[in-house]
Design a protein around this motif. Structure first.
Motif, PDB file in Angstrom:
ATOM      1  N   ALA A  27       0.846  -1.197   0.000  1.00 49.35           N
ATOM      2  CA  ALA A  27       0.000   0.000   0.000  1.00 49.35           C
ATOM      3  C   ALA A  27       0.883   1.249   0.000  1.00 49.35           C
ATOM      4  CB  ALA A  27      -0.905  -0.003   1.225  1.00 49.35           C
ATOM      5  N   TRP A  28       0.585   2.181  -0.886  1.00 50.95           N
ATOM      6  CA  TRP A  28       1.338   3.419  -1.022  1.00 50.95           C
ATOM      7  C   TRP A  28       0.384   4.602  -1.019  1.00 50.95           C
ATOM      8  CZ3 TRP A  28       6.673   3.479  -1.545  1.00 50.95           C
ATOM      9  CH2 TRP A  28       7.282   2.243  -1.809  1.00 50.95           C
ATOM     10  N   SER A  29       0.830   5.723  -0.459  1.00 54.38           N
ATOM     11  CA  SER A  29       0.079   6.968  -0.576  1.00 54.38           C
ATOM     12  C   SER A  29       1.063   8.061  -0.946  1.00 54.38           C
ATOM     13  CB  SER A  29      -0.656   7.308   0.716  1.00 54.38           C
ATOM     14  OG  SER A  29       0.259   7.476   1.780  1.00 54.38           O
ATOM     15  N   ARG A  46      -3.402  14.088  -4.679  1.00 53.28           N
ATOM     16  CA  ARG A  46      -3.185  13.069  -3.644  1.00 53.28           C
ATOM     17  C   ARG A  46      -3.582  11.720  -4.238  1.00 53.28           C
ATOM     18  NH1 ARG A  46      -6.839  16.079  -0.761  1.00 53.28           N
ATOM     19  NH2 ARG A  46      -7.980  14.171  -0.425  1.00 53.28           N
ATOM     20  N   ARG A  48      -3.510   7.181  -3.748  1.00 55.33           N
ATOM     21  CA  ARG A  48      -3.319   5.944  -2.991  1.00 55.33           C
ATOM     22  C   ARG A  48      -3.320   4.800  -3.990  1.00 55.33           C
ATOM     23  NH1 ARG A  48      -3.967   6.281   2.472  1.00 55.33           N
ATOM     24  NH2 ARG A  48      -4.993   8.134   3.237  1.00 55.33           N
ATOM     25  N   GLU A  50      -2.746   0.272  -4.162  1.00 57.80           N
ATOM     26  CA  GLU A  50      -2.507  -1.037  -3.547  1.00 57.80           C
ATOM     27  C   GLU A  50      -1.991  -1.935  -4.658  1.00 57.80           C
ATOM     28  OE1 GLU A  50      -2.129  -3.847  -0.704  1.00 57.80           O
ATOM     29  OE2 GLU A  50      -2.984  -1.888  -0.250  1.00 57.80           O
ATOM     30  N   GLY A  62      -5.550   1.745  -7.887  1.00 55.01           N
ATOM     31  CA  GLY A  62      -5.355   3.002  -7.191  1.00 55.01           C
ATOM     32  C   GLY A  62      -6.437   4.014  -7.441  1.00 55.01           C
TER      33      GLY A  62
END
Length: 159
Positions: A27-29, A46, A48, A50, A62
């Protein structure tokens, strides 16, 4: 703005390092900026995502938001065994639709290009995209293909 997010989402389908695709799983943000056209203003973004990795394929799911808009993404990047080449696609139903990407992985960088015609505006969108992994996380940068000196997006991601 949909073109901005579509271009950003194209960049979400890649990675770098010794086994770059595997290093992108999880998971990245991220946050940063992007613009729709080379002359356009920078807009806050912004994101996010996965990512899952299996058999040299990174599958990306995402979402990005900017200026009250949300765009979803689904895609995959395939690394070719014993080769620097990467290929793949991403799908953004709210933006450019299905787009193919191709590029290379060299050292700590994966770089790829994409080109598409925006279905609503007819505008050609073509960018060079680079992912770089470091101690601080992942960084996505994209530039205009006709004038690579023009940065189109810059987004930093963390786990």
């Amino acid at each position: 703005m949909r073109r901005v997010l579509s271009a950003v989402l194209a960049g979400l389908c890649s990675s770098v390092a010794a086994e770059p695709l595997a290093d992108m799983q999880g998971a990245w943000s991220g946050s940063g900026w992007a613009r729709e056209t080379p002359e356009g203003p920078k807009e806050t973004v912004r994101c996010r995502m996965e990512n899952t990795y299996e058999s040299n394929v990174l599958t990306v799911s995402g979402r990005c938001v900017a200026a009250g808009q949300k765009l979803a993404l689904a895609g995959e990047i395939k690394g070719k065994a014993a080769s620097e080449q990467i290929t793949g696609h991403w799908f953004n139903p709210d933006g450019l639709g299905f787009v193919r990407i191709s590029g290379v992985r060299r050292g700590a960088v994966i770089a790829f290009t994409f080109a598409a015609i925006h279905p609503e505006t007819g505008v050609d969108i073509a960018q060079n995209v680079e992912w770089r992994v470091g101690e601080q996380g992942l960084r996505l940068r994209a530039s205009d293909r006709t004038d690579p000196r023009i940065t189109m997006s810059d987004i930093a991601f963390t786990r």
